[in-house]
Design a protein around this motif. Structure first.
Motif, PDB file in Angstrom:
ATOM      1  N   ARG A 153       1.012  -1.220  -0.187  1.00  0.00           N
ATOM      2  CA  ARG A 153       0.025  -0.044  -0.058  1.00  0.00           C
ATOM      3  C   ARG A 153       0.726   1.322  -0.012  1.00  0.00           C
ATOM      4  NH1 ARG A 153      -1.513   3.837   3.516  1.00  0.00           N
ATOM      5  NH2 ARG A 153      -3.187   4.888   2.817  1.00  0.00           N
ATOM      6  N   ALA A 154       1.951   1.440   0.877  1.00  0.00           N
ATOM      7  CA  ALA A 154       2.808   2.494   0.920  1.00  0.00           C
ATOM      8  C   ALA A 154       3.572   2.670  -0.407  1.00  0.00           C
ATOM      9  CB  ALA A 154       3.867   2.373   1.868  1.00  0.00           C
ATOM     10  N   ALA A 155       4.108   1.507  -1.050  1.00  0.00           N
ATOM     11  CA  ALA A 155       4.574   1.587  -2.401  1.00  0.00           C
ATOM     12  C   ALA A 155       3.517   2.201  -3.473  1.00  0.00           C
ATOM     13  CB  ALA A 155       5.096   0.371  -3.012  1.00  0.00           C
ATOM     14  N   LEU A 156       2.488   1.675  -3.696  1.00  0.00           N
ATOM     15  CA  LEU A 156       1.316   2.383  -4.334  1.00  0.00           C
ATOM     16  C   LEU A 156       1.088   3.684  -4.294  1.00  0.00           C
ATOM     17  CD1 LEU A 156      -0.902   1.989  -6.408  1.00  0.00           C
ATOM     18  CD2 LEU A 156      -2.494   1.229  -4.571  1.00  0.00           C
ATOM     19  N   GLU A 393       9.720   1.456  -5.612  1.00  0.00           N
ATOM     20  CA  GLU A 393       8.765   2.022  -4.454  1.00  0.00           C
ATOM     21  C   GLU A 393       8.754   1.033  -3.343  1.00  0.00           C
ATOM     22  OE1 GLU A 393       7.666   4.402  -8.146  1.00  0.00           O
ATOM     23  OE2 GLU A 393       8.041   2.385  -7.753  1.00  0.00           O
ATOM     24  N   GLY A 394       8.489  -0.256  -3.971  1.00  0.00           N
ATOM     25  CA  GLY A 394       8.448  -1.213  -2.886  1.00  0.00           C
ATOM     26  C   GLY A 394       9.631  -1.540  -2.076  1.00  0.00           C
ATOM     27  N   MET A 395      10.644  -1.474  -2.437  1.00  0.00           N
ATOM     28  CA  MET A 395      11.811  -1.913  -1.522  1.00  0.00           C
ATOM     29  C   MET A 395      12.229  -0.421  -0.745  1.00  0.00           C
ATOM     30  SD  MET A 395      14.342  -3.557  -0.445  1.00  0.00           S
ATOM     31  CE  MET A 395      14.032  -5.209  -1.059  1.00  0.00           C
ATOM     32  N   PHE A 396      11.914   0.812  -1.152  1.00  0.00           N
ATOM     33  CA  PHE A 396      12.252   1.855  -0.484  1.00  0.00           C
ATOM     34  C   PHE A 396      11.157   1.994   0.541  1.00  0.00           C
ATOM     35  CE2 PHE A 396      14.699   3.734  -3.931  1.00  0.00           C
ATOM     36  CZ  PHE A 396      15.881   4.363  -3.048  1.00  0.00           C
ATOM     37  N   GLY A 397      10.026   1.688   0.416  1.00  0.00           N
ATOM     38  CA  GLY A 397       8.855   1.673   1.344  1.00  0.00           C
ATOM     39  C   GLY A 397       9.226   0.578   2.475  1.00  0.00           C
ATOM     40  N   ALA A 398       9.829  -0.630   2.001  1.00  0.00           N
ATOM     41  CA  ALA A 398       9.893  -1.741   2.881  1.00  0.00           C
ATOM     42  C   ALA A 398      11.212  -1.318   3.834  1.00  0.00           C
ATOM     43  CB  ALA A 398      10.413  -2.889   2.073  1.00  0.00           C
TER      44      ALA A 398
END
Length: 486
Positions: A153-156, A393-398
């Motif tokens: 959700r954050a990556a989105l 975005e997924g890895m940055f958010g994670a």
């Protein structure tokens, strides 16, 4: 050296691309902004709901040691933090007809709703170890589900818009809706006493079971629109997949990312160490040991916090347009410091309502970070794409949540010890000296942490001009690739 030149010399430099103008970008429809931001209501219930109930129910009502509660909260958060980069990399590398993010948001929302309700249903007759193990087990299940929901959700959110200021608008709407959750979850403890939930004897241990079910329903209703009503950008679906270790290393070596994450960790340290102290100061100092009265004023303070969130978010977005994201954060942290210092006079048994003024000062200051950190992370993703040629975005958010959650886990343990070090002992009367110790620690720890966070914020290198130049270069690359010139 003095003046502006001296200030600029203290900021970490960053390579700026050529002077070009970013092309106009289509606005994200309001319906998509609202549907994505609605997930922040669920997120608030998922995170703050546990924080609002863990100590009142498991310590004050069930008698479990605050140190054991600290471990029961911290161990799942550490597990949660470890799984975040894995989930981020899985999401970045997923290729489905429904996108890279939305299937996980859907599954995670359902699992979170059910497991949250179960946390507050420990079987009767368990001893301390049994209660501790039950809380620990279902917290582990719950936080695993939370990872599945929250990271995609954050990556989105980071990829919904490519415009510098519209990103801030998106996260301001997100903050407003997140703040609206504050009208409900601060009352969880008070609702647990209500005869509708707790019966005529007002047994909060029974009442909290139904409050947990109510929270699960709200989580489902507000989380699922993020999965059903948003569209994902196509670029990420076309890029090559990247291994976990390499993706994590590329993320952690990003200097602007390290700075903004450091700012957030310091703020979490300030708020999460002081938060449990606030509960005990409210009950045992301001309300003279009356738990229900403490729950009443805690609910009202939470309501004011929600109102402050709703009104502050648009002001933060406006301020960031005028003075920039970095200076807005610095000014906000200064306001929060003033709020903590003022509690020495605002926390008083004679006028319990004065604690509301503390929240009026604190929340707008902290909102500068909670509104802008998502927008800033989206800018960092652009800078990373310019450097590495991939949307991650997924890895940055994670990675961001890994660091903040791991820090939160350690801070949760520290907070339990701080109560003990201040002199609080289960089953014993709270002494006047213990209350003085709690009040002093409640001020000193946050003020020191927020001052260091201000310094780090001053060192952040991506300004609006830098971000727009990066975006212009990315647009030029994309256009060249589409026309066969790349």
């Amino acid at each position: 050296m003095s003046g502006p030149e001296a200030c600029e010399s203290s900021v970490i430099p960053i390579e700026i691309p050529s002077e070009s103008t970013p092309k106009p970008h289509a606005q994200v429809p309001l319906s998509q902004k609202l549907s994505w931001a609605a997930g922040s209501i669920a997120d608030q219930f998922m995170t703050n709901g546990i924080n609002a109930l863990a100590l009142p129910i498991y310590n004050i009502s069930l008698g479990l040691s605050p140190i054991l509660i600290g471990y029961a909260l911290a161990i799942p958060r550490i597990f949660d933090a470890i799984t975040d980069p894995i989930m981020g990399n899985i999401s970045d590398n997923t290729r489905t007809r429904w996108g890279r993010r939305r299937p996980y948001i859907f599954i995670g929302a359902i699992l979170c709703a059910f497991s949250f309700a179960l946390i507050w249903m420990p079987p009767r007759g368990f001893g301390d170890i049994g209660i501790f193990l039950y809380f620990l087990l279902f917290s582990l299940v719950y936080y695993a589900a939370y990872t599945i929901f929250a990271v995609p959700r954050a990556a989105l959110g980071y990829e919904l818009s490519t415009d510098y200021h519209e990103r801030t608008t998106l996260f301001a709407i997100n903050a407003v809706l997140a703040g609206s959750a504050g009208f409900i979850f601060p009352w969880f403890y008070k609702l647990a006493f209500h005869p509708i939930f707790a019966g005529p004897e007002k047994n909060e241990i029974i009442g909290v079971r139904w409050v947990g079910v109510l929270a699960g329903v709200i989580i489902l209703a507000t989380a699922l629109p993020s999965a059903f009503m948003n569209r994902e950008r196509a670029e990420g679906m076309e890029q090559p997949k990247l291994g976990l270790i390499k993706a994590a290393w590329m993320t952690l070596e990003n200097m602007p990312f390290r700075i903004i994450t450091g700012v957030v960790v310091l703020i979490l340290l300030a708020v999460m160490v002081a938060g449990p102290m606030n509960l005990y100061i409210n009950i045992y100092y301001i309300c003279d040991g009356d738990k229900e009265a403490g729950a009443f004023w805690g609910g009202w303070v939470g309501m004011v916090q929600a109102i402050a969130c709703i009104f502050s978010a648009p002001l933060v977005a406006l301020a960031s347009r005028v003075i920039g994201k970095k200076m807005t954060i610095i000014c906000g942290l200064l306001i929060a410091i003033v709020g903590y210092l003022a509690t020495w006079w605002l926390f008083t048994p004679q006028y319990p309502w004065l604690q509301i003024i503390f929240m009026i000062l604190l929340q707008p200051g902290l909102m500068t970070v909670w509104v802008l950190n998502g927008s800033i992370l989206a800018d960092i993703c652009d800078e990373d794409e310019l450097r590495n040629g991939m949307r991650r975005e997924g890895m940055f958010g994670a990675a961001y949540t890994f660091i903040t959650k791991a820090s939160s886990a350690c801070i949760t343990i520290l907070a339990g010890y701080m109560l003990v070090w201040a002199g609080y002992k289960d089953g014993e009367a709270v002494t006047a000296q213990t209350l003085v110790n709690l009040r002093l620690l409640f001020i000193l720890i946050p003020v020191i942490m927020l001052l260091v966070a201000m310094y780090l914020a001053w060192r952040f290198p991506i300004t609006e001009a830098t971000a727009r130049r990066i975006r212009a270069e990315l647009d030029a690359r994309k256009e060249a690739a589409e026309t066969g010139l790349a």
